[in-house]
Design an enzyme around this catalytic site. Structure first.
Site, PDB file in Angstrom:
ATOM      1  N   GLY A  51       0.796  -1.228  -0.115  1.00  0.00           N
ATOM      2  CA  GLY A  51      -0.016  -0.025  -0.104  1.00  0.00           C
ATOM      3  C   GLY A  51       0.787   1.112   0.081  1.00  0.00           C
ATOM      4  O   GLY A  51       2.015   1.312   0.596  1.00  0.00           O
ATOM      5  N   SER A  52       0.372   2.135  -0.443  1.00  0.00           N
ATOM      6  CA  SER A  52       1.095   3.537  -0.233  1.00  0.00           C
ATOM      7  C   SER A  52       0.795   4.059   0.966  1.00  0.00           C
ATOM      8  O   SER A  52       0.104   3.765   1.703  1.00  0.00           O
ATOM      9  CB  SER A  52       0.291   4.627  -1.564  1.00  0.00           C
ATOM     10  N   GLY A  53       1.302   5.342   1.290  1.00  0.00           N
ATOM     11  CA  GLY A  53       1.359   6.014   2.649  1.00  0.00           C
ATOM     12  C   GLY A  53       2.398   5.589   3.529  1.00  0.00           C
ATOM     13  O   GLY A  53       2.626   5.960   4.767  1.00  0.00           O
ATOM     14  N   HIS A  54       3.394   4.837   2.958  1.00  0.00           N
ATOM     15  CA  HIS A  54       4.753   4.306   3.690  1.00  0.00           C
ATOM     16  C   HIS A  54       5.873   5.275   3.145  1.00  0.00           C
ATOM     17  O   HIS A  54       7.135   4.650   3.358  1.00  0.00           O
ATOM     18  CB  HIS A  54       4.914   2.914   3.890  1.00  0.00           C
ATOM     19  N   LYS A 102       5.628  -7.849   2.411  1.00  0.00           N
ATOM     20  CA  LYS A 102       5.451  -7.764   3.942  1.00  0.00           C
ATOM     21  C   LYS A 102       4.272  -8.329   4.007  1.00  0.00           C
ATOM     22  O   LYS A 102       3.053  -8.571   3.583  1.00  0.00           O
ATOM     23  CB  LYS A 102       5.053  -6.059   4.221  1.00  0.00           C
ATOM     24  N   ASP A 107      -1.653  -8.362   0.702  1.00  0.00           N
ATOM     25  CA  ASP A 107      -0.301  -8.112   0.012  1.00  0.00           C
ATOM     26  C   ASP A 107       0.247  -9.722  -0.390  1.00  0.00           C
ATOM     27  O   ASP A 107       0.410  -9.816  -1.423  1.00  0.00           O
ATOM     28  CB  ASP A 107       0.692  -7.661   1.076  1.00  0.00           C
ATOM     29  N   HIS A 216      -0.199   1.028   9.516  1.00  0.00           N
ATOM     30  CA  HIS A 216      -1.571   1.379   9.053  1.00  0.00           C
ATOM     31  C   HIS A 216      -2.371   2.086   9.892  1.00  0.00           C
ATOM     32  O   HIS A 216      -3.745   2.026   9.994  1.00  0.00           O
ATOM     33  CB  HIS A 216      -2.277   0.131   8.442  1.00  0.00           C
TER      34      HIS A 216
END
Lengths: 334, 334
Positions: A51-54, A102, A107, A216
């Site tokens: 996911g994005s945001g990391h 991860k 995922d 998250h």
């Protein structure tokens, strides 16, 4: 929701555009959310993502000596199998591709599906699943332990090994060795807000913290009163050190990772204590990395990761890389 | 005040301790808040510094190819003359020392006093004052324009020139050329809290932003409703571009600098628009730097800096450095 964005639905798309225009050594595979090196080498490919945001994970680790490709899902959402497949196809140079995943249910499912599809096309694919978080066994996001900041050490070592020309199986085994020797735990002082939701992921009181938090905004192991930085580090290290366990005489790489809005000054204050605790236990610090490596949007907090090293991992940890989010290592004696 | 700290009075001291244990290539001059390279070269010394709270500035820029020393004051407070003098004495190798000062009244006064004291001891000292912020002429912190993130370009170019063995006067003139060609402006979405005060520096409504904000929570030019990232970038660039002015055919370095708690993803979204605007105006981007370079504790917001380049500045901008806070430039074609 107070954010510097345009359309919520364009968040990841625009971020990736802004990333590739900044960095001539990477490109975006047209029509996808896949970032790859502009120049691919004749070697095993290494692909990660999630996911994005990391940010800077995962696209920031694409470059000579680290990843060949990174797949960006929507914020805190796994990329779809077709996107991962596109990354595998693009980076494959005939010597196979390693997927660094991860451990989150979405995922793992989507990367494995992509791997199966790629194998059906005749591409050799192997995979490793990173689960460095000692805080919880199972959460809303996953079964088993979560993969957090320690994943970046897997990118570095596997990427350097692939660059050195090792075979897919050898690179995979080395990645597994890193996974077997890395442990992490984080804590949060504040939640974060996923743009598409518009609301903070949870509420914390003015003097409460969440220990063992994920990346998250998912909960950790307990909610405690805010205490000193030193005591917070003690809390995290007690669990990390006893888990592997790390022992006197071990040599480790340390990562003090900011979650998004913790000032670098506070990360260095935390690192001071990490260094003291390790020294008192006779554990030698080989390298230290302090900064933002695997974030959770604008969450305040940090994680500590320790990687127990041997000579092989040290060599690949120190190998040169051009990945923009790996620190400038010149000052570490390279 | 929700911060990961220990004693407020130990904030800077512990941060510096945590910094030097992470980085073997630097050391702290005993009994001071001065960070210097562990190994000093026979060349002109370059020293900067200022209040703490701007990490990675300034200690993160100490290393081969950039600064020789950095002096840390208390948070948002100029270092005292005796501390600056200690830095000058330590880095001086007989070829003189250049001071890179950000234009704040306290910094200018204290660095100049230290320069006078050093000259009285027979050390050759020259200085430059950076004033890249186009937002305001004069504030609670300074007379004239403030020095903000563009200062990092001065560190890089002057540091590389000193490393190349140029004379003190030549390095000073080159630093002045960077100052003459760099313009910046920032905006804030949230205030920050100085640990010793315990209260946010100002209040902003849920949909208000402060345009032209400084790096100490001091006010900007106007308080506006929160708008899109694109419109925010347009606002900043309009003022920056018309100030120098930058013109069609110019070649520039871009810095999109996070103030402390703005996610890297939002900085990349901003960079996308910066790139679009410059392209539309026929201004060529030579290098782009996106990240946290000159922060204001945990303030949310960002600044944009543009440096108009010539071949000489390009060469020194691209020269290798080991400073830990300068990005890994391998991917930019070095």
């Amino acid at each position: 929701m107070k954010k510097l964005i345009n359309e919520v639905g364009e968040y990841v798309n625009e971020m990736l555009d802004g990333f590739v225009v900044a960095l001539p050594a990477v490109r975006r595979v047209e029509g996808t959310q896949v970032i790859v090196r502009s120049q691919l080498a004749q070697k095993v490919g290494v692909v990660s993502g999630g996911g994005s945001g990391h940010e800077p994970a995962h696209a920031g680790y694409v470059g000579y000596g680290m990843l060949d490709g990174a797949v960006a899902g929507e914020v805190f959402t796994s990329p779809t199998p077709d996107q991962v497949l596109e990354a595998i196809r693009t980076v494959n140079q005939g010597q196979g591709v390693l997927l660094v995943i991860k451990n989150y249910t979405g995922d793992v499912m989507n990367f494995e599906m992509a791997a199966d599809l790629a194998r059906a096309e005749g591409i050799e694919v192997e995979q490793v699943v990173v689960n460095d978080d000692v805080a919880v066994d199972g959460s809303t996001y996953t079964v088993g332990r979560r993969g957090i900041a320690g994943t970046v050490f897997v990118h570095k070592v596997a990427g350097a090994a692939a660059e050195a020309g090792l075979s897919l199986t050898t690179v995979r085994k080395l990645a597994e060795k890193v996974i077997a020797n890395v442990r992490s735990m984080g804590m949060g002082l504040s939640p974060c807000t996923v743009p598409a939701n518009g609301q903070p992921s949870f509420e914390l009181g003015e003097s409460e913290v969440e220990m063992g938090i994920g990346i998250h905004g998912e909960p950790g192991i307990e909610r405690l009163p805010l205490t000193s930085s030193d005591e917070t580090v003690n809390f995290l290290l007690t669990r990390i050190l006893s888990d592997l366990p790390f022992s006197k005489g071990d040599e480790v790489a340390v990562m003090v990772n900011g979650m998004g809005s913790t000032p670098l000054s506070e990360l260095f204050i935390a690192n001071r204590r990490v260094s003291q605790v390790l020294s008192a236990q006779g554990i030698n610090v080989y390298r230290t990395f302090v900064g933002e490596f695997m974030t959770s949007l604008e969450m305040a907090g940090f994680s500590v990761s320790l990687l127990k090293l041997d000579d092989e991992m040290k060599r690949y940890l120190d190998a040169p890389t051009h990945a923009p989010a790996w620190p400038n290592m010149g000052g570490l004696g390279q």
